[in-house]
Design a protein around this motif. Structure first.
Motif, short mmCIF file in Angstrom:
data_model
loop_
_atom_site.label_atom_id
_atom_site.label_comp_id
_atom_site.label_asym_id
_atom_site.label_seq_id
_atom_site.Cartn_x
_atom_site.Cartn_y
_atom_site.Cartn_z
N ALA A 98 33.12 -41.87 -8.58
CA ALA A 98 31.80 -41.98 -7.96
C ALA A 98 31.71 -41.00 -6.80
O ALA A 98 32.70 -40.74 -6.12
CB ALA A 98 31.56 -43.41 -7.48
N TRP A 132 28.11 -45.88 -4.52
CA TRP A 132 28.08 -45.90 -5.98
C TRP A 132 29.41 -46.37 -6.55
O TRP A 132 29.44 -47.00 -7.62
CB TRP A 132 27.72 -44.51 -6.51
N ASN A 186 24.62 -40.08 -7.34
CA ASN A 186 23.25 -40.24 -6.87
C ASN A 186 22.28 -39.34 -7.61
O ASN A 186 21.21 -39.75 -8.02
CB ASN A 186 23.18 -39.93 -5.38
N ALA A 225 21.92 -41.62 -11.09
CA ALA A 225 20.97 -42.61 -10.61
C ALA A 225 19.56 -42.06 -10.46
O ALA A 225 18.59 -42.69 -10.87
CB ALA A 225 21.46 -43.18 -9.27
N PHE A 278 19.97 -45.32 -3.50
CA PHE A 278 20.81 -46.51 -3.43
C PHE A 278 20.18 -47.61 -2.58
O PHE A 278 20.71 -48.71 -2.48
CB PHE A 278 22.21 -46.16 -2.91
#
Length: 333
Positions: A46, A51, A98, A120, A165
Protein backbone atom coordinates in the motif's frame (compact mmCIF):
# COMPACT_ATOMS: atom_id res chain seq x y z
CA UNK A 1 6.10 20.49 10.33
CA UNK A 2 7.37 20.83 6.79
CA UNK A 3 10.92 22.06 6.45
CA UNK A 4 10.45 23.22 2.85
CA UNK A 5 7.06 24.82 2.12
CA UNK A 6 7.60 25.04 -1.62
CA UNK A 7 8.84 21.52 -1.98
CA UNK A 8 5.39 20.03 -1.79
CA UNK A 9 4.14 21.95 -4.82
CA UNK A 10 7.25 21.03 -6.81
CA UNK A 11 6.80 17.36 -6.04
CA UNK A 12 3.18 17.53 -7.08
CA UNK A 13 4.14 19.06 -10.42
CA UNK A 14 6.63 16.28 -10.99
CA UNK A 15 4.05 13.72 -9.95
CA UNK A 16 1.55 15.18 -12.41
CA UNK A 17 4.05 14.93 -15.25
CA UNK A 18 4.81 11.34 -14.34
CA UNK A 19 1.13 10.52 -14.07
CA UNK A 20 0.29 11.76 -17.55
CA UNK A 21 2.92 9.46 -18.96
CA UNK A 22 1.79 6.44 -16.93
CA UNK A 23 0.06 3.48 -18.49
CA UNK A 24 -3.73 3.40 -18.00
CA UNK A 25 -4.81 1.12 -15.16
CA UNK A 26 -8.13 -0.25 -13.98
CA UNK A 27 -9.53 -0.01 -10.45
CA UNK A 28 -8.48 -3.64 -10.10
CA UNK A 29 -6.32 -4.39 -13.07
CA UNK A 30 -3.37 -6.54 -13.97
CA UNK A 31 -0.37 -4.76 -15.51
CA UNK A 32 0.78 -7.93 -17.25
CA UNK A 33 -1.18 -10.54 -19.22
CA UNK A 34 0.39 -13.26 -17.08
CA UNK A 35 -1.01 -11.85 -13.83
CA UNK A 36 0.35 -12.50 -10.33
CA UNK A 37 1.18 -15.97 -9.15
CA UNK A 38 -1.38 -17.90 -7.14
CA UNK A 39 -0.43 -18.09 -3.46
CA UNK A 40 -2.03 -18.81 -0.10
CA UNK A 41 -0.37 -15.74 1.47
CA UNK A 42 -0.39 -12.79 -0.95
CA UNK A 43 1.96 -9.85 -0.64
CA UNK A 44 0.07 -6.53 -0.55
CA UNK A 45 1.85 -3.20 -0.89
CA UNK A 46 0.00 0.00 0.00
CA UNK A 47 1.23 3.51 -0.70
CA UNK A 48 0.39 4.77 2.81
CA UNK A 49 -0.49 3.24 6.15
CA UNK A 50 -4.07 4.48 5.70
CA UNK A 51 -4.56 2.29 2.66
CA UNK A 52 -2.43 -0.37 4.31
CA UNK A 53 -4.85 -0.48 7.24
CA UNK A 54 -7.77 -1.03 4.85
CA UNK A 55 -5.86 -3.81 3.08
CA UNK A 56 -4.89 -5.38 6.41
CA UNK A 57 -8.50 -5.38 7.59
CA UNK A 58 -9.42 -7.39 4.49
CA UNK A 59 -6.32 -9.58 4.17
CA UNK A 60 -6.08 -10.44 7.86
CA UNK A 61 -3.90 -13.43 8.65
CA UNK A 62 -3.92 -14.57 5.02
CA UNK A 63 -1.95 -11.66 3.57
CA UNK A 64 1.27 -9.76 4.21
CA UNK A 65 0.65 -6.01 4.02
CA UNK A 66 3.46 -3.46 3.66
CA UNK A 67 2.82 0.30 3.81
CA UNK A 68 5.47 2.42 2.10
CA UNK A 69 4.65 5.66 3.93
CA UNK A 70 4.07 5.23 7.66
CA UNK A 71 5.52 8.31 9.35
CA UNK A 72 2.90 10.05 11.56
CA UNK A 73 4.81 13.33 11.81
CA UNK A 74 5.66 13.68 8.14
CA UNK A 75 3.79 14.88 5.07
CA UNK A 76 2.71 12.08 2.68
CA UNK A 77 2.92 14.51 -0.24
CA UNK A 78 6.66 14.83 0.31
CA UNK A 79 7.33 11.09 0.38
CA UNK A 80 9.91 9.91 -2.12
CA UNK A 81 10.14 6.13 -2.54
CA UNK A 82 13.51 4.45 -2.30
CA UNK A 83 14.80 1.83 -4.68
CA UNK A 84 13.78 -0.76 -2.09
CA UNK A 85 10.24 0.65 -2.10
CA UNK A 86 10.12 0.43 -5.88
CA UNK A 87 11.25 -3.19 -5.69
CA UNK A 88 8.44 -3.96 -3.23
CA UNK A 89 5.90 -2.49 -5.65
CA UNK A 90 7.31 -4.53 -8.51
CA UNK A 91 7.24 -7.76 -6.48
CA UNK A 92 3.77 -7.33 -4.94
CA UNK A 93 0.77 -9.53 -5.69
CA UNK A 94 -1.70 -6.72 -4.96
CA UNK A 95 -1.23 -2.95 -4.86
CA UNK A 96 -3.59 -0.64 -2.96
CA UNK A 97 -3.08 3.08 -3.44
CA UNK A 98 -4.79 6.45 -3.56
CA UNK A 99 -4.36 7.32 -7.24
CA UNK A 100 -4.11 10.69 -8.93
CA UNK A 101 -1.19 12.93 -8.04
CA UNK A 102 -1.13 11.70 -4.45
CA UNK A 103 1.04 8.63 -4.99
CA UNK A 104 1.77 8.55 -8.73
CA UNK A 105 5.07 6.77 -8.07
CA UNK A 106 3.12 3.55 -7.49
CA UNK A 107 1.77 3.55 -11.02
CA UNK A 108 5.19 4.27 -12.46
CA UNK A 109 6.83 1.41 -10.57
CA UNK A 110 3.91 -0.91 -11.33
CA UNK A 111 4.53 -0.76 -15.06
CA UNK A 112 6.90 -3.71 -14.62
CA UNK A 113 4.75 -5.47 -12.02
CA UNK A 114 2.26 -8.28 -12.44
CA UNK A 115 0.29 -7.13 -9.41
CA UNK A 116 -3.44 -6.62 -9.35
CA UNK A 117 -4.09 -2.97 -8.63
CA UNK A 118 -6.71 -1.24 -6.51
CA UNK A 119 -6.69 2.45 -7.44
CA UNK A 120 -9.01 4.26 -5.02
CA UNK A 121 -9.38 7.49 -7.01
CA UNK A 122 -10.56 5.61 -10.09
CA UNK A 123 -13.72 4.80 -8.11
CA UNK A 124 -14.73 8.47 -8.00
CA UNK A 125 -17.68 9.25 -10.32
CA UNK A 126 -15.37 11.20 -12.63
CA UNK A 127 -12.48 8.80 -12.18
CA UNK A 128 -8.94 10.06 -11.74
CA UNK A 129 -9.68 12.83 -14.26
CA UNK A 130 -11.85 14.48 -11.62
CA UNK A 131 -8.66 15.09 -9.63
CA UNK A 132 -7.13 16.96 -12.55
CA UNK A 133 -4.99 13.97 -13.52
CA UNK A 134 -4.96 11.27 -16.17
CA UNK A 135 -7.96 8.96 -15.98
CA UNK A 136 -7.87 5.20 -15.98
CA UNK A 137 -10.29 2.58 -17.15
CA UNK A 138 -13.15 1.61 -14.86
CA UNK A 139 -14.79 -1.69 -14.27
CA UNK A 140 -18.16 -1.67 -15.98
CA UNK A 141 -20.84 -0.03 -13.87
CA UNK A 142 -18.57 1.33 -11.14
CA UNK A 143 -19.15 4.97 -12.01
CA UNK A 144 -22.94 4.82 -12.39
CA UNK A 145 -23.43 2.56 -9.37
CA UNK A 146 -21.78 4.96 -6.96
CA UNK A 147 -22.48 8.35 -8.55
CA UNK A 148 -25.12 9.24 -5.97
CA UNK A 149 -22.70 8.48 -3.14
CA UNK A 150 -20.49 11.35 -4.26
CA UNK A 151 -23.02 13.88 -5.55
CA UNK A 152 -22.46 17.32 -4.10
CA UNK A 153 -19.01 16.68 -2.69
CA UNK A 154 -16.86 19.73 -2.13
CA UNK A 155 -14.14 20.19 -4.73
CA UNK A 156 -10.66 21.58 -4.36
CA UNK A 157 -9.33 24.30 -6.64
CA UNK A 158 -8.10 21.72 -9.17
CA UNK A 159 -11.19 19.49 -9.09
CA UNK A 160 -12.24 16.80 -6.67
CA UNK A 161 -10.36 16.47 -3.40
CA UNK A 162 -7.48 14.01 -3.81
CA UNK A 163 -7.71 12.90 -0.16
CA UNK A 164 -10.22 10.20 -1.07
CA UNK A 165 -9.47 8.23 2.10
CA UNK A 166 -11.84 10.69 3.82
CA UNK A 167 -14.67 9.49 1.56
CA UNK A 168 -16.07 6.71 3.72
CA UNK A 169 -18.30 5.24 1.01
CA UNK A 170 -15.37 5.05 -1.39
CA UNK A 171 -13.12 3.45 1.25
CA UNK A 172 -15.74 0.74 1.66
CA UNK A 173 -15.58 0.14 -2.09
CA UNK A 174 -11.79 -0.11 -1.87
CA UNK A 175 -12.19 -2.84 0.75
CA UNK A 176 -14.47 -4.75 -1.61
CA UNK A 177 -12.06 -4.32 -4.53
CA UNK A 178 -9.17 -5.45 -2.35
CA UNK A 179 -11.11 -8.56 -1.37
CA UNK A 180 -11.76 -9.29 -5.05
CA UNK A 181 -8.08 -8.86 -5.92
CA UNK A 182 -6.91 -11.05 -3.05
CA UNK A 183 -9.49 -13.69 -3.92
CA UNK A 184 -8.12 -13.82 -7.46
CA UNK A 185 -4.56 -14.26 -6.22
CA UNK A 186 -5.51 -16.61 -3.39
CA UNK A 187 -8.77 -18.37 -4.34
CA UNK A 188 -8.45 -20.79 -1.43
CA UNK A 189 -9.02 -17.82 0.93
CA UNK A 190 -11.59 -15.98 -1.17
CA UNK A 191 -14.49 -16.29 1.26
CA UNK A 192 -12.29 -15.20 4.15
CA UNK A 193 -11.35 -11.98 2.35
CA UNK A 194 -14.92 -11.23 1.35
CA UNK A 195 -16.21 -11.87 4.87
CA UNK A 196 -13.60 -9.44 6.19
CA UNK A 197 -14.67 -6.84 3.64
CA UNK A 198 -18.29 -7.24 4.76
CA UNK A 199 -17.27 -6.74 8.39
CA UNK A 200 -15.20 -3.68 7.46
CA UNK A 201 -18.13 -2.17 5.58
CA UNK A 202 -20.37 -2.71 8.59
CA UNK A 203 -17.91 -0.50 10.49
CA UNK A 204 -18.03 2.04 7.67
CA UNK A 205 -21.83 2.07 7.91
CA UNK A 206 -21.63 2.81 11.63
CA UNK A 207 -19.32 5.77 11.00
CA UNK A 208 -21.58 7.09 8.27
CA UNK A 209 -24.51 6.79 10.64
CA UNK A 210 -22.72 9.10 13.04
CA UNK A 211 -22.13 11.60 10.23
CA UNK A 212 -25.82 11.43 9.39
CA UNK A 213 -26.61 12.22 13.03
CA UNK A 214 -24.28 15.24 12.87
CA UNK A 215 -26.06 16.41 9.73
CA UNK A 216 -29.45 16.04 11.37
CA UNK A 217 -28.35 18.16 14.32
CA UNK A 218 -26.01 20.65 12.61
CA UNK A 219 -26.89 20.75 8.92
CA UNK A 220 -25.46 23.88 7.28
CA UNK A 221 -23.17 24.75 10.19
CA UNK A 222 -20.05 26.70 9.19
CA UNK A 223 -16.61 25.37 10.04
CA UNK A 224 -13.14 26.32 8.80
CA UNK A 225 -10.36 23.98 7.68
CA UNK A 226 -6.70 24.86 7.18
CA UNK A 227 -6.54 22.52 4.18
CA UNK A 228 -9.29 20.82 2.11
CA UNK A 229 -8.34 17.48 3.63
CA UNK A 230 -11.70 16.30 4.91
CA UNK A 231 -14.20 17.86 2.49
CA UNK A 232 -15.81 14.48 1.77
CA UNK A 233 -16.40 13.94 5.47
CA UNK A 234 -17.71 17.47 5.99
CA UNK A 235 -20.05 17.18 3.03
CA UNK A 236 -21.59 13.98 4.37
CA UNK A 237 -21.99 15.62 7.79
CA UNK A 238 -23.75 18.61 6.22
CA UNK A 239 -21.06 21.07 7.31
CA UNK A 240 -19.83 24.03 5.26
CA UNK A 241 -16.15 24.98 5.06
CA UNK A 242 -15.94 28.79 5.04
CA UNK A 243 -12.15 29.04 5.15
CA UNK A 244 -10.71 31.36 2.47
CA UNK A 245 -10.22 29.14 -0.62
CA UNK A 246 -6.94 30.85 -1.50
CA UNK A 247 -5.61 30.11 1.99
CA UNK A 248 -6.42 26.40 1.85
CA UNK A 249 -5.18 26.12 -1.74
CA UNK A 250 -1.85 27.62 -0.75
CA UNK A 251 -1.46 25.26 2.20
CA UNK A 252 -2.38 22.29 0.04
CA UNK A 253 0.32 23.23 -2.47
CA UNK A 254 2.99 23.87 0.14
CA UNK A 255 2.92 27.64 -0.37
CA UNK A 256 2.53 30.48 2.11
CA UNK A 257 -0.95 32.04 2.22
CA UNK A 258 -1.07 35.77 1.60
CA UNK A 259 -1.33 38.21 4.48
CA UNK A 260 -4.81 39.17 3.27
CA UNK A 261 -5.99 35.55 3.37
CA UNK A 262 -4.51 35.06 6.83
CA UNK A 263 -6.33 38.20 7.95
CA UNK A 264 -9.61 36.92 6.52
CA UNK A 265 -9.17 33.58 8.26
CA UNK A 266 -8.27 35.33 11.51
CA UNK A 267 -11.37 37.49 11.30
CA UNK A 268 -13.79 34.60 10.92
CA UNK A 269 -12.24 32.89 13.97
CA UNK A 270 -12.09 35.98 16.15
CA UNK A 271 -15.72 36.71 15.36
CA UNK A 272 -16.65 33.05 15.88
CA UNK A 273 -18.16 32.73 12.44
CA UNK A 274 -16.90 29.14 12.38
CA UNK A 275 -18.15 26.57 14.87
CA UNK A 276 -14.83 24.70 14.73
CA UNK A 277 -11.36 24.85 13.23
CA UNK A 278 -10.29 21.70 11.41
CA UNK A 279 -6.52 21.59 11.61
CA UNK A 280 -4.34 19.28 9.50
CA UNK A 281 -1.44 18.47 11.83
CA UNK A 282 0.69 17.22 8.93
CA UNK A 283 0.46 20.38 6.82
CA UNK A 284 1.82 23.02 9.19
CA UNK A 285 3.46 26.36 8.44
CA UNK A 286 3.53 29.79 10.15
CA UNK A 287 0.14 30.74 8.66
CA UNK A 288 -1.63 27.61 9.92
CA UNK A 289 0.03 28.03 13.31
CA UNK A 290 -1.27 31.59 13.44
CA UNK A 291 -4.88 30.60 12.82
CA UNK A 292 -4.54 27.76 15.34
CA UNK A 293 -3.42 30.21 18.00
CA UNK A 294 -6.25 32.60 17.10
CA UNK A 295 -8.80 29.78 17.33
CA UNK A 296 -7.61 28.79 20.79
CA UNK A 297 -7.58 32.39 22.02
CA UNK A 298 -11.08 32.88 20.60
CA UNK A 299 -12.37 29.66 22.20
CA UNK A 300 -13.15 28.09 18.83
CA UNK A 301 -12.98 24.28 19.24
CA UNK A 302 -10.11 22.67 17.34
CA UNK A 303 -10.46 19.31 15.56
CA UNK A 304 -7.04 17.84 14.76
CA UNK A 305 -6.97 15.79 11.58
CA UNK A 306 -4.20 13.73 9.98
CA UNK A 307 -3.34 12.37 6.55
CA UNK A 308 -1.83 9.18 7.91
CA UNK A 309 -2.44 7.02 10.95
CA UNK A 310 -1.40 8.58 14.27
CA UNK A 311 1.31 6.88 16.27
CA UNK A 312 0.03 3.68 17.86
CA UNK A 313 -3.04 3.45 15.61
CA UNK A 314 -3.27 0.64 13.04
CA UNK A 315 -7.02 0.46 12.41
CA UNK A 316 -8.70 2.68 9.81
CA UNK A 317 -12.10 2.52 11.51
CA UNK A 318 -10.63 3.44 14.90
CA UNK A 319 -8.74 6.35 13.35
CA UNK A 320 -11.79 7.83 11.67
CA UNK A 321 -13.98 7.12 14.69
CA UNK A 322 -11.66 9.18 16.90
CA UNK A 323 -11.68 12.08 14.43
CA UNK A 324 -15.47 12.00 14.10
CA UNK A 325 -15.69 11.99 17.89
CA UNK A 326 -13.61 15.18 17.97
CA UNK A 327 -16.00 16.73 15.47
CA UNK A 328 -19.03 15.67 17.50
CA UNK A 329 -17.57 17.18 20.65
CA UNK A 330 -16.60 20.42 18.92
CA UNK A 331 -20.05 20.95 17.46
CA UNK A 332 -21.74 20.18 20.75
CA UNK A 333 -19.43 22.39 22.81
Amino acid sequence: MRTSPNRRGTLRSLAATTLVAATALAAVACSSDDGPRETDHPSVVASTDVWGSVAAAVGGEHAEVTSLFNSPGADPHEFEPSMADTAKIEDADVLVYNGGHYDAYVETAAESSRALQVNAASLLPGGVESLGGHDHDHEAGDEDEHADEHAGHNHSHDGANEHVFYDLALVGQVADKTADALAEVSPMNAQYYRDNAVAFNEGISELRGRLAAIKKAHDGTDVAATEPLSSYLLDEAGLVDIAPPAFTAAVENGQSPSAADVATFTDLLQNRKAAALLYNTQAVDPATQTVLQIARRSNVPVVELTESLPSGVTDYLAWQSAQIEQLEQALNA
